[in-house]
Write an enzyme that holds these catalytic residues in place. Structure first.
Site, PDB file in Angstrom:
ATOM      1  N   GLY A 135       0.838  -1.204   0.000  1.00 19.45           N
ATOM      2  CA  GLY A 135       0.000   0.000   0.000  1.00 19.45           C
ATOM      3  C   GLY A 135       0.869   1.247   0.000  1.00 19.45           C
ATOM      4  N   GLY A 136       0.508   2.229   0.787  1.00 13.19           N
ATOM      5  CA  GLY A 136       1.244   3.480   0.768  1.00 13.19           C
ATOM      6  C   GLY A 136       1.017   4.225  -0.532  1.00 13.19           C
ATOM      7  N   ALA A 163       2.970   4.529  -3.223  1.00 11.51           N
ATOM      8  CA  ALA A 163       3.332   3.819  -4.460  1.00 11.51           C
ATOM      9  C   ALA A 163       2.205   2.897  -4.906  1.00 11.51           C
ATOM     10  CB  ALA A 163       4.624   3.035  -4.263  1.00 11.51           C
ATOM     11  N   SER A 168      -0.382  -5.344   3.881  1.00 14.57           N
ATOM     12  CA  SER A 168      -0.294  -6.033   5.162  1.00 14.57           C
ATOM     13  C   SER A 168      -0.410  -5.053   6.318  1.00 14.57           C
ATOM     14  CB  SER A 168       1.030  -6.785   5.268  1.00 14.57           C
ATOM     15  OG  SER A 168       1.231  -7.282   6.575  1.00 14.57           O
ATOM     16  N   LYS A 195       3.584  24.594  -2.728  1.00 18.68           N
ATOM     17  CA  LYS A 195       5.036  24.630  -2.849  1.00 18.68           C
ATOM     18  C   LYS A 195       5.402  25.385  -4.125  1.00 18.68           C
ATOM     19  CE  LYS A 195       9.068  21.695  -3.729  1.00 18.68           C
ATOM     20  NZ  LYS A 195       9.562  20.317  -3.925  1.00 18.68           N
ATOM     21  N   VAL A 219       1.868 -11.291   2.841  1.00 18.77           N
ATOM     22  CA  VAL A 219       2.453 -12.234   1.892  1.00 18.77           C
ATOM     23  C   VAL A 219       3.582 -13.005   2.576  1.00 18.77           C
ATOM     24  CG1 VAL A 219       3.668 -12.484  -0.307  1.00 18.77           C
ATOM     25  CG2 VAL A 219       1.843 -10.785  -0.079  1.00 18.77           C
ATOM     26  N   LEU A 259       9.885   2.430  -4.303  1.00 14.19           N
ATOM     27  CA  LEU A 259      11.175   2.086  -3.720  1.00 14.19           C
ATOM     28  C   LEU A 259      11.681   0.730  -4.172  1.00 14.19           C
ATOM     29  CD1 LEU A 259      10.677   3.325  -0.032  1.00 14.19           C
ATOM     30  CD2 LEU A 259      11.804   4.506  -1.927  1.00 14.19           C
ATOM     31  N   THR A 306      11.760  13.983  -5.939  1.00 14.81           N
ATOM     32  CA  THR A 306      11.475  13.187  -7.128  1.00 14.81           C
ATOM     33  C   THR A 306      10.678  11.917  -6.851  1.00 14.81           C
ATOM     34  OG1 THR A 306      13.620  12.065  -6.883  1.00 14.81           O
ATOM     35  CG2 THR A 306      13.545  14.003  -8.321  1.00 14.81           C
TER      36      THR A 306
END
Length: 509
Positions: free
Chosen positions: A9-10, A12, A38, A77, A185, A333, A344
């Site tokens: 999740g998050g 990304a 998870s 920003k 997982v 990541l 970035t």
């Protein structure tokens, strides 16, 4: 391709889920998309500053700007203010400059950068050519009263709460048909260069395609790597760790409409103002300072007492050589990481997901297409790596071992080294960097870094004294108009979040 499974999740995972769902299921449930996350795995939670391309993502997936700002404690920003990246002046003044997102294109006989270099230079480059810099100096936004969603007089981006952004995207995705599976997982089953299934504590999961958003672990893609697949940048990007902390802001505090990057003894610190708090971090080189020393230095820099607790993060700086192998694509990541100096992170997620949609041909995707995707992403990472290195190698600081070691890193960046040699005798222009694959940093951005760090070309071009005065008088007038007509940062946030308006209706002339 009937099904896509995203693991992790998050930001990304949920950015990818939202974009893929918009691309494939806008007019019906063509592809089944599920995201497995998870409850036992925490997200990194950094990447809270963005570049203007984030607005392209938000608009592409149909997100309202006001709703986004309310839900993520976001702020505006205008750019990044760099402090202490060069040695202090002879008078003891701390070096600083801004990298804003705009540049006034006033063409006279030559372009605006050449005009400035040949002029008296009584103001810095950023002060001379940018409206966003003028707005930032007065804590203003690029919004006027009539500005509609995502509209402004000059480009801008956001600061946001990464965790809240992930939750916001999750809600958005689920409402539009993405399935969320809360499971851990335990094992990834791979056969003949493809992932067959995932074993989880909630049962087995099969899918036609898998997106790996599991962070630095790359839990899925690593199962398909038959040879060394990691290309490290540690020889040229020395910073490999970070110490972070969030500090609450008083209700009377006016958030800065820009990120602050302050160079320290073994790296640099960031300060990102949200509506309710500030995010702070010190990105440093573990080869030059220990975590304990970094925390102590950062604590003193922020003026915090010894009871304050900090978070420590390990960073794997580099990229995977192949980010799409078989039926698995790494995003975020798990695909690579470049230190967050120019914000970035979220753009690389958006770019990877967008490039996947453009390359994916469902059951007819050829290996040559995957190879092109990998080359595109590799070129992007390599280009951004050089851009980050540029900030360091232009410094004249010699006050610590870290800064004395920095010049050596240029030897590992042949293209950048060649460009700097050219830019010593001509302005950086569009055609010098027009082969960009990231579409993030053009000659406009390079100029702010080069001239902000006092790297000026030696020009021998005939000109008349005072020839370009009218150019900068015109820009100064534009800056004054902008400052007169735009909304203050706090006013804009109050109007957007709380509906507190009462501004006089104005417009740019």
């Amino acid at each position: 391709m009937a099904s896509i499974t995203i693991v992790g999740g998050g930001t990304a995972g949920w950015m990818t889920a939202v974009l893929l769902n918009q691309a494939y299921n806008k007019f019906g449930n063509t592809v089944s998309i599920q995201l497995v996350e998870s409850p036992d795995v925490d997200i990194v939670g950094v990447g809270e500053a963005t570049v203007p391309a984030i607005k392209d993502f938000l608009q592409a997936v149909g997100i309202d700007e006001a709703e986004f700002i309310k839900s993520t404690n976001a702020t505006i920003k205008n750019g990044i203010l760099f402090k202490n990246w060069c040695a202090p002046t002879e008078e003891g003044e701390v070096h600083q400059y801004m990298h804003p997102f705009d540049q006034e294109r006033v063409e006279k006989r030559l372009d605006v950068a050449t005009s400035w270099l040949l002029s008296s230079r009584n103001k810095s480059y950023d002060d001379s050519v940018s409206i966003a810099k003028a707005l930032s100096d007065k804590n203003l936004t690029p919004k006027v009263q009539q500005s509609k969603s995502f509209q402004s007089i000059v480009p801008y981006s956001y600061h946001l709460d990464a965790r809240l952004f992930g939750q916001f995207l999750r809600k958005h995705a689920i409402a539009r048909g993405v399935t969320r599976v809360e499971a851990h997982v335990n094992n990834v089953v791979a056969k003949e260069g493809k992932i067959v299934s995932l074993s989880t504590d909630k049962g087995e999961i099969t899918s036609d395609l898998f997106i790996d958003c599991t962070g630095f672990r790359a839990l899925l893609l690593s199962k398909l790597e038959e040879q060394e697949n990691w290309h490290s940048y540690s020889d040229v990007l020395l910073c490999d760790k970070a110490v972070t902390i969030q500090t609450e802001n008083d209700t009377s505090y006016a958030p800065n409409p820009y990120t602050i990057s302050h160079a320290l003894s073994a790296g640099w610190s960031w300060k990102i103002d949200l509506q309710n708090r500030s995010g702070n971090g010190y990105v440093y080189s573990s080869r030059h300072i220990s975590p304990e020393q970094a925390e102590l230095e950062f604590r003193k820099h922020l003026g915090l007492d010894e009871q304050t607790k900090f978070n420590h993060i390990d960073m794997h700086v580099g990229r995977r050589r192949q980010q799409w192998i078989g039926n698995c694509v790494a995003v975020g990541l798990s695909s690579g990481f470049i230190e967050p100096l120019e914000s970035t992170g979220l753009h690389l997620i958006y770019l990877a997901a967008r490039q996947f949609v453009l390359h994916n041909n469902f059951s007819k995707t050829q290996q040559s297409t995957r190879d092109n995707y990998n080359k595109t992403m590799n070129d992007t990472y390599d280009e951004l790596k050089d851009f980050i290195v540029l900030h360091y190698v232009l410094s004249d600081r010699t006050d610590s071992e870290f800064w004395r070691d920095i010049p050596k890193t240029l030897d590992g960046c042949e293209l950048l080294k060649s460009r700097l040699s050219v830019w010593k005798h001509k302005v950086c222009e569009y055609f010098d960097v027009s082969n960009s694959t990231s579409h993030m940093f053009s000659d406009v951005s390079y100029r702010y870094i080069l001239y902000g760090m006092n790297y000026f070309p030696e020009l021998d071009i005939p000109f008349v004294e005072g020839e370009f005065d009218d150019v900068f008088a015109y820009i100064e007038n534009r800056q004054q108009q902008a400052c007169h007509h735009t909304l203050s940062h706090k006013e804009y946030l109050n109007a957007t979040v709380h509906g507190q308006s009462g501004f006089v209706s104005v417009s740019m002339k």
